[in-house]
Design an enzyme around this catalytic site. Structure first.
Site, PDB file in Angstrom:
ATOM      1  N   CYS A  43     -79.844 -59.879  85.573  1.00 31.07           N
ATOM      2  CA  CYS A  43     -78.390 -60.054  85.653  1.00 31.07           C
ATOM      3  C   CYS A  43     -78.072 -61.381  86.339  1.00 31.07           C
ATOM      4  CB  CYS A  43     -77.775 -58.901  86.444  1.00 31.07           C
ATOM      5  SG  CYS A  43     -75.963 -58.978  86.516  1.00 31.07           S
ATOM      6  N   ASP A  45     -75.956 -61.793  88.503  1.00 33.80           N
ATOM      7  CA  ASP A  45     -75.535 -61.490  89.880  1.00 33.80           C
ATOM      8  C   ASP A  45     -76.335 -62.315  90.899  1.00 33.80           C
ATOM      9  OD1 ASP A  45     -75.371 -60.038  92.488  1.00 33.80           O
ATOM     10  OD2 ASP A  45     -74.193 -58.621  91.298  1.00 33.80           O
ATOM     11  N   ARG A  47     -77.097 -61.835  93.797  1.00 39.34           N
ATOM     12  CA  ARG A  47     -77.919 -61.091  94.767  1.00 39.34           C
ATOM     13  C   ARG A  47     -79.257 -60.632  94.202  1.00 39.34           C
ATOM     14  NH1 ARG A  47     -73.213 -56.856  95.660  1.00 39.34           N
ATOM     15  NH2 ARG A  47     -73.232 -57.187  93.393  1.00 39.34           N
ATOM     16  N   HIS A  99     -79.754 -53.726  88.000  1.00 29.56           N
ATOM     17  CA  HIS A  99     -79.590 -53.476  89.440  1.00 29.56           C
ATOM     18  C   HIS A  99     -78.428 -52.530  89.690  1.00 29.56           C
ATOM     19  CE1 HIS A  99     -75.985 -56.087  90.237  1.00 29.56           C
ATOM     20  NE2 HIS A  99     -76.368 -56.590  89.077  1.00 29.56           N
ATOM     21  N   CYS A 102     -74.118 -52.943  89.654  1.00 32.35           N
ATOM     22  CA  CYS A 102     -73.863 -54.036  88.718  1.00 32.35           C
ATOM     23  C   CYS A 102     -72.391 -54.032  88.265  1.00 32.35           C
ATOM     24  CB  CYS A 102     -74.786 -53.908  87.512  1.00 32.35           C
ATOM     25  SG  CYS A 102     -74.591 -55.255  86.328  1.00 32.35           S
TER      26      CYS A 102
HETATM   27 ZN    ZN Z   1     -75.187 -57.158  87.461  1.00 27.02          ZN
END
Ligand code: ZN
Length: 211
Positions: A43, A45, A47, A99, A102
């Site tokens: 992803c 993302d 993190r 994750h 998400c």
């Molecule tokens: Zn995500």
């Protein structure tokens, strides 16, 4: 310029000094080429950084990231990364890493409209529809969300296995393993979903290409 931005350039200089201190040939060696054993599809993302999570160095992971770690078979960017990774770099493992928490998966569970991204999120909604019996049976919202993250990741591993690129590699006897992981933002640990594919007979016969 903001302090944050200036800091990025400073950090880069410090990183170069540190790497050269450890190994004076670090950049020279990397410049010769790459032979990463792993393709990571994760992803976007911020993190979920592939190298940090897996303790891998520069040169060890070829990476593709998008919102909600999707494997969309008409996505030229994903297909190009996959083709290069499998046919040129000859990676042995592909990990699709979802994750918990998400945002893309969460958005797919609701009816909100966020602009052009709605069209991307539609692919995640398809994933929900394919698994709706399992998901609708879970009453607790957080549990259903977590389960959907897992099932969406599994669905994307399946989507990888369905590609002509992966099926061709298997047919040619290339060693190529597909895995599905879910990363816990709260814990830092990954869970292996054990959706391990290594040949197209693992797929529903409708998707098995006679190649
Ligand atoms: Zn995500």
């Amino acid at each position: 310029m903001t302090d944050f931005y200036k800091k990025l350039l400073e950090n880069n200089s410090h990183w170069v000094e540190k790497k050269l201190g450890e190994d004076p040939n670090f950049f020279k060696d990397l410049a010769h080429g790459q032979q990463p054993p792993l393709l990571w599809i994760g992803c976007s993302d911020s993190r979920v950084p592939a190298n940090e999570i897996t303790g891998t160095k520069a040169g060890e992971v070829f990476v593709h990231r998008n919102i909600a770690n999707m494997v969309v078979h008409s996505d030229m960017s994903m297909l190009s990364v996959l083709d290069y990774a499998v046919n040129v770099l000859k990676v042995r493992h592909i990990i699709v890493c979802g994750h918990y928490g998400c945002g893309g998966v969460k958005a797919a569970m609701g009816n909100g409209s966020y602009g052009i991204i709605d069209n991307w999120i539609r692919h995640i909604k398809d994933s929900y529809r394919f698994n709706k019996e399992k998901l609708n049976a879970i009453e607790n919202d957080d549990e259903r969300f977590n389960k959907f993250v897992e099932l969406n990741t599994k669905e994307q591993v399946l989507n990888l296995a369905k590609t002509s690129i992966v099926q061709n590699a298997w047919k040619n006897g290339q060693e190529l393993y597909l895995h599905g992981w879910v990363y816990g933002l709260n814990s830092g640990y990954v869970t292996d979903l054990e959706v391990n594919f290594s040949f197209n007979t693992d797929l529903h016969e409708m998707y098995q290409l006679d190649i």
